[in-house]
Write an enzyme that holds these catalytic residues in place. Structure first.
Site, PDB file in Angstrom:
ATOM      1  N   ARG A 115       0.847  -1.183   0.000  1.00 15.27           N
ATOM      2  CA  ARG A 115       0.000   0.000   0.000  1.00 15.27           C
ATOM      3  C   ARG A 115       0.890   1.243   0.000  1.00 15.27           C
ATOM      4  O   ARG A 115       1.980   1.221   0.585  1.00 15.27           O
ATOM      5  CB  ARG A 115      -0.873   0.036   1.271  1.00 15.27           C
ATOM      6  CG  ARG A 115      -2.008  -0.966   1.288  1.00 15.27           C
ATOM      7  CD  ARG A 115      -3.126  -0.574   0.324  1.00 15.27           C
ATOM      8  NE  ARG A 115      -4.256  -1.473   0.420  1.00 15.27           N
ATOM      9  CZ  ARG A 115      -4.469  -2.540  -0.358  1.00 15.27           C
ATOM     10  NH1 ARG A 115      -3.609  -2.844  -1.314  1.00 15.27           N
ATOM     11  NH2 ARG A 115      -5.545  -3.284  -0.203  1.00 15.27           N
ATOM     12  N   HIS A 175      -2.170   0.447  -9.671  1.00 15.04           N
ATOM     13  CA  HIS A 175      -2.724  -0.551  -8.738  1.00 15.04           C
ATOM     14  C   HIS A 175      -3.334  -1.733  -9.509  1.00 15.04           C
ATOM     15  O   HIS A 175      -4.500  -2.096  -9.326  1.00 15.04           O
ATOM     16  CB  HIS A 175      -3.766   0.099  -7.816  1.00 15.04           C
ATOM     17  CG  HIS A 175      -3.968  -0.642  -6.526  1.00 15.04           C
ATOM     18  ND1 HIS A 175      -4.184  -0.016  -5.319  1.00 15.04           N
ATOM     19  CD2 HIS A 175      -3.991  -1.970  -6.253  1.00 15.04           C
ATOM     20  CE1 HIS A 175      -4.335  -0.915  -4.361  1.00 15.04           C
ATOM     21  NE2 HIS A 175      -4.217  -2.114  -4.907  1.00 15.04           N
TER      22      HIS A 175
HETATM   23  C1  GLV Z   1      -5.510  -5.118  -3.708  1.00 17.09           C
HETATM   24  O1  GLV Z   1      -4.783  -4.217  -3.443  1.00 17.09           O
HETATM   25  C2  GLV Z   1      -6.140  -6.007  -2.756  1.00 17.09           C
HETATM   26  O2  GLV Z   1      -6.069  -5.738  -1.547  1.00 17.09           O
HETATM   27  O3  GLV Z   1      -6.728  -6.992  -3.193  1.00 17.09           O
END
Ligand code: GLV
Length: 308
Positions: A223, A271
């Site tokens: 993150r 992401h």
């Molecule tokens: C992605 O970041 C997840 O937590 O699946």
């Protein structure tokens, strides 16, 4: 009683189709179609707004439509019901591929060759053997372990780091703050795949970067909030870090004017390292719903005090 789906990021059509197929005996509704919130028994969620839970008075369990649950645990209105997260569900292999790509990009000089091509420069560069290239993985859960296996299969030297001690027959695993420096000081690439908790927030700061050898690479598939971004930028500016491959940032989407977008030593992806695989994820949710219906405990139960 029904099952509601909401995601701030995913297109709901494919997710709903997969969930309905995996749960033929249940009514699965897009959140927009829920007319009787008091009939919603289970919710499958990603990134809900703060007031989302106000009208879900009969909710019995919540499934995260992702591996992480920080998006739920940060919600001050989260009801006091069990929360389950996706365990692997196809994500681990995707993330392992992404990390292997990042390690090879640096180790095999692919990033440098892309820069050389902009100057039409035909110039082979030196590279070490895979066994001499050392990768360290912070976070050795299901996904971190899969990354480790993928990299060792490709011949890389891999070590792991966890907050708490664990035994591993094949990989050296360091643990705790006292072993962090010994873990870091030998690495060519550091990979962050930690869970997001109060203990891991901003764990990757200038002390971590300073402990890495000069010219190390940093890959973040955890993150954005694991990292102190100003410290990351300083380490890149000074050349202490040669490259950062970032799939996650503190602010997502990363604002257009943010320095990270424009830094010559940074590669950004939006992401996507471990996109939710609809069918495998729906299958895990369906198994969870079935287990709950017979009084069992689904896979992926989140310990709220631990944060994942
Ligand atoms: C992605 O970041 C997840 O937590 O699946």
């Amino acid at each position: 009683m029904s099952i509601a789906f909401y995601s701030s990021d995913d297109n709901p059509v494919a997710a709903l189709r997969a969930l309905q197929k995996a749960l033929p005996d249940h009514e699965v509704l897009d959140w927009q179609q829920v007319t009787k919130p008091a009939d919603v028994e289970y919710a499958v969620l990603w990134g809900v707004p703060d007031n989302f839970f106000n009208r879900l008075t009969a909710i019995r369990a919540i499934f995260s439509w992702g591996a992480g649950v920080d998006h739920l645990l940060n919600n001050s209105n989260l009801p006091d019901v069990p929360v389950y997260r996706l365990i692997d569900a196809g994500m681990a292999d995707k993330i392992a591929d992404y990390v292997l790509y990042g390690v090879m990009g640096r180790h095999r000089n692919f990033n440098a060759y892309a820069r050389q091509q902009t100057k039409a420069l035909w110039q082979p560069l030196a590279e070490s053997s895979n066994a001499d290239y050392r990768v360290g993985i912070m976070g050795m859960g299901v996904i971190g372990s899969r990354i480790a296996t993928r990299l060792t299969t490709s011949g890389y030297s891999v070590a792991g780091w966890k907050r708490t001690p664990t035994e591993s027959p094949s990989i050296q695993i360091y643990h705790g703050h006292r072993q962090l420096e010994a873990f870091l000081e030998q690495l060519d690439t550091l990979v962050c795949v930690l869970p997001m908790t109060e203990q891991t927030r901003h764990l990757v700061d200038h002390r971590v970067f300073d402990s890495l050898p000069v010219a190390a690479q940093f890959i973040n598939v955890g993150r954005g909030d694991h990292v102190v971004e100003s410290d990351l930028l300083a380490a890149l500016d000074s050349g202490h870090l040669s490259h950062a491959l970032l799939d996650v940032c503190a602010a997502e989407p990363l604002p257009a004017e943010h320095q990270l977008w424009h830094h010559p030593r940074v590669t950004i992806t939006p992401h996507i390292a471990g996109p939710t695989q609809e069918q495998l994820s729906a299958q895990q949710v369906a198994e969870g719903v079935q287990r709950l219906s017979i009084g069992g405990v689904p896979e992926g139960l989140v310990d709220r005090s631990r944060g994942y």
